[in-house]
Design a protein around this motif. Structure first.
Motif, short mmCIF file in Angstrom:
data_model
loop_
_atom_site.label_atom_id
_atom_site.label_comp_id
_atom_site.label_asym_id
_atom_site.label_seq_id
_atom_site.Cartn_x
_atom_site.Cartn_y
_atom_site.Cartn_z
N ALA A 1 0.83 -1.21 0.00
CA ALA A 1 0.00 0.00 0.00
C ALA A 1 0.87 1.26 0.00
CB ALA A 1 -0.92 0.00 1.21
N ARG A 2 1.90 1.27 0.83
CA ARG A 2 2.80 2.43 0.87
C ARG A 2 3.51 2.63 -0.47
NH1 ARG A 2 3.67 4.30 6.09
NH2 ARG A 2 2.86 2.96 7.75
N ASP A 3 3.88 1.52 -1.08
CA ASP A 3 4.54 1.59 -2.39
C ASP A 3 3.61 2.22 -3.42
OD1 ASP A 3 6.34 1.10 -4.54
OD2 ASP A 3 5.35 -0.79 -4.97
N LYS A 4 2.34 1.80 -3.44
CA LYS A 4 1.41 2.33 -4.44
C LYS A 4 1.06 3.78 -4.17
CE LYS A 4 1.49 -1.63 -6.36
NZ LYS A 4 2.45 -1.81 -7.48
N ILE A 5 1.00 4.18 -2.90
CA ILE A 5 0.76 5.59 -2.58
C ILE A 5 1.93 6.44 -3.06
CG2 ILE A 5 0.54 7.25 -0.69
CD1 ILE A 5 -0.99 5.06 0.86
N CYS A 6 3.15 5.95 -2.82
CA CYS A 6 4.34 6.65 -3.31
C CYS A 6 4.36 6.70 -4.83
CB CYS A 6 5.60 5.97 -2.79
SG CYS A 6 5.92 6.21 -1.03
N ARG A 7 3.87 5.64 -5.46
CA ARG A 7 3.82 5.60 -6.92
C ARG A 7 2.87 6.67 -7.46
NH1 ARG A 7 1.21 2.65 -11.36
NH2 ARG A 7 2.81 1.98 -12.85
N ALA A 8 1.74 6.85 -6.78
CA ALA A 8 0.81 7.89 -7.19
C ALA A 8 1.44 9.27 -7.06
CB ALA A 8 -0.47 7.81 -6.35
N ILE A 9 2.19 9.48 -5.97
CA ILE A 9 2.90 10.76 -5.78
C ILE A 9 3.96 10.94 -6.87
CG2 ILE A 9 4.42 12.04 -4.22
CD1 ILE A 9 2.99 10.62 -1.89
N GLY B 1 2.18 11.55 -10.25
CA GLY B 1 1.50 12.83 -10.19
C GLY B 1 2.49 13.98 -10.32
N SER B 2 3.66 13.83 -9.68
CA SER B 2 4.72 14.85 -9.79
C SER B 2 5.28 14.89 -11.21
CB SER B 2 5.83 14.54 -8.79
OG SER B 2 5.35 14.53 -7.47
N LYS B 3 5.40 13.71 -11.86
CA LYS B 3 5.89 13.67 -13.23
C LYS B 3 4.93 14.42 -14.16
CE LYS B 3 7.89 9.92 -14.64
NZ LYS B 3 9.26 10.43 -14.93
N TYR B 4 3.63 14.25 -13.91
CA TYR B 4 2.63 14.95 -14.72
C TYR B 4 2.76 16.47 -14.53
CZ TYR B 4 -1.88 16.81 -16.18
OH TYR B 4 -2.87 17.56 -16.76
N LEU B 5 2.92 16.90 -13.28
CA LEU B 5 3.02 18.34 -12.99
C LEU B 5 4.30 18.94 -13.55
CD1 LEU B 5 1.70 18.39 -9.31
CD2 LEU B 5 0.48 19.13 -11.37
N SER C 1 10.72 8.12 -6.57
CA SER C 1 11.10 6.94 -7.35
C SER C 1 12.19 6.16 -6.62
CB SER C 1 11.59 7.37 -8.73
OG SER C 1 12.09 6.28 -9.46
N LEU C 2 13.15 6.89 -6.05
CA LEU C 2 14.24 6.22 -5.30
C LEU C 2 13.71 5.58 -4.02
CD1 LEU C 2 17.27 5.64 -5.09
CD2 LEU C 2 17.53 7.85 -3.93
N ALA C 3 12.80 6.28 -3.34
CA ALA C 3 12.25 5.75 -2.08
C ALA C 3 11.45 4.47 -2.33
CB ALA C 3 11.36 6.80 -1.42
N ARG C 4 10.75 4.40 -3.46
CA ARG C 4 9.93 3.22 -3.77
C ARG C 4 10.77 1.96 -3.91
NH1 ARG C 4 7.09 3.25 -8.78
NH2 ARG C 4 6.15 1.36 -7.94
N LYS C 5 12.00 2.11 -4.33
CA LYS C 5 12.85 0.94 -4.55
C LYS C 5 13.14 0.21 -3.25
CE LYS C 5 14.93 2.91 -8.72
NZ LYS C 5 14.08 2.13 -9.62
N VAL C 6 13.10 0.94 -2.13
CA VAL C 6 13.32 0.31 -0.82
C VAL C 6 12.15 -0.62 -0.50
CG1 VAL C 6 13.66 0.72 1.64
CG2 VAL C 6 14.65 2.29 -0.05
N PHE C 7 10.92 -0.18 -0.83
CA PHE C 7 9.74 -1.01 -0.56
C PHE C 7 9.77 -2.30 -1.38
CE2 PHE C 7 7.94 3.24 0.53
CZ PHE C 7 7.62 2.97 1.85
N ARG C 8 10.50 -2.28 -2.50
CA ARG C 8 10.50 -3.44 -3.40
C ARG C 8 11.69 -4.37 -3.19
NH1 ARG C 8 9.03 0.51 -7.64
NH2 ARG C 8 11.09 0.21 -8.56
N LEU C 9 12.48 -4.15 -2.12
CA LEU C 9 13.62 -5.03 -1.85
C LEU C 9 13.14 -6.47 -1.64
CD1 LEU C 9 15.85 -2.86 0.52
CD2 LEU C 9 16.34 -3.51 -1.83
N PHE C 10 13.73 -7.38 -2.37
CA PHE C 10 13.44 -8.82 -2.30
C PHE C 10 12.00 -9.16 -2.70
CE2 PHE C 10 16.75 -8.01 0.93
CZ PHE C 10 17.79 -8.72 0.33
#
Length: 244
Positions: free
Chosen positions: A23-31, A34-38, A54-63
């Motif tokens: 859930a945290r990963d997907k919320i960060c993905r929306a941010i 959304g920032s890329k669009y702006l 984008s860098l922070a999301r990679k931590v959520f995806r470890l392993f």
């Protein structure tokens, strides 16, 4: 139930939702998107938010690649046609490869892996794997929707003059159909996001278009995680007797 009990239950659901790394990963993905669009690819605060998120999301995806690796070697439901089995396994293999290679990109951005040019190449390969997995997902969802449609039409004929919406089996199939339709839309959007990130059609799929597709896809992902979380919480919650 009192207003306080309702508020406590709703906050409990929010806590369960936010405690899930997905859930945290997907919320960060929306941010991120959304920032890329702006930002539309222009330097500024929005682009900085895009890059840092984008860098922070990679931590959520470890392993996280282990999840799809497990799905790859797990047996498929009996009765699944061979083409769908192959597409599903291809999706798992490609997504697992993407998540594994993405960790090397993260190591490079953190300064641990020093080969910058090789890391950039690995990053592009990982995005191609993600796009491939999204294509496989699109084909699987479209095929499964076709199978569901056929079974629902057959069930409608069996029910004849009865109200189909009162039939539990039909409602279950209809719910699955809606879920797969949403998954199909998300997978198709993710293909466009991958096209944008790989700059395969920079004039048509620019940073703003990529951000728009990615933002909507992220909202769908957030909803899917929420509904899955609610379903699991309902199944795991003991039945309580409420006095009048």
């Amino acid at each position: 139930m009192s207003t306080l009990d309702v508020a406590r239950a709703e906050l409990g659901l929010v806590v369960l939702y936010l405690n899930k790394a997905e859930a945290r990963d997907k919320i960060c993905r929306a941010i991120q998107y959304g920032s890329k669009y702006l930002s539309n690819g222009e330097p500024g605060t929005a682009q900085n938010v895009d890059k840092s998120t984008s860098l922070a999301r990679k931590v959520f995806r470890l392993f996280k690649f282990v999840n799809d690796l497990h799905a790859l070697i797990s047996p498929t439901p009996p009765g699944t046609p061979l083409p769908l089995v192959l597409l599903g396994k291809s999706k798992n293999a490609l997504l697992s490869t993407f998540l594994f290679l993405d960790q090397i990109v993260w190591l490079n951005r953190m300064g641990i892996y020093k080969e910058k040019e090789r890391a950039e190449l690995i990053g592009r390969i990982s995005l191609y794997c993600w796009m491939g997995s999204s294509i496989c997902s699109t084909l699987v969802e479209a095929a499964e929707l076709g199978r569901l449609s056929l079974s629902m039409n057959k069930l409608e004929k069996d029910l004849k003059d009865l109200d189909k919406y009162k039939n539990e089996q039909y409602r279950s199939k209809l719910k699955k159909s809606n879920e797969r339709s949403l998954a199909l839309v998300k997978a198709a959007m993710d293909i466009m996001v991958a096209v944008g990130l790989l700059q395969m059609a920079p004039k048509k799929v620019n940073a703003r278009v990529t951000g728009a597709f990615g933002f909507v896809s992220s909202l769908i992902s957030c909803y899917q995680v929420l509904t899955n979380r609610c379903r699991l919480s309902v199944l795991s919650t003991p039945v309580m007797r409420v006095s009048s």
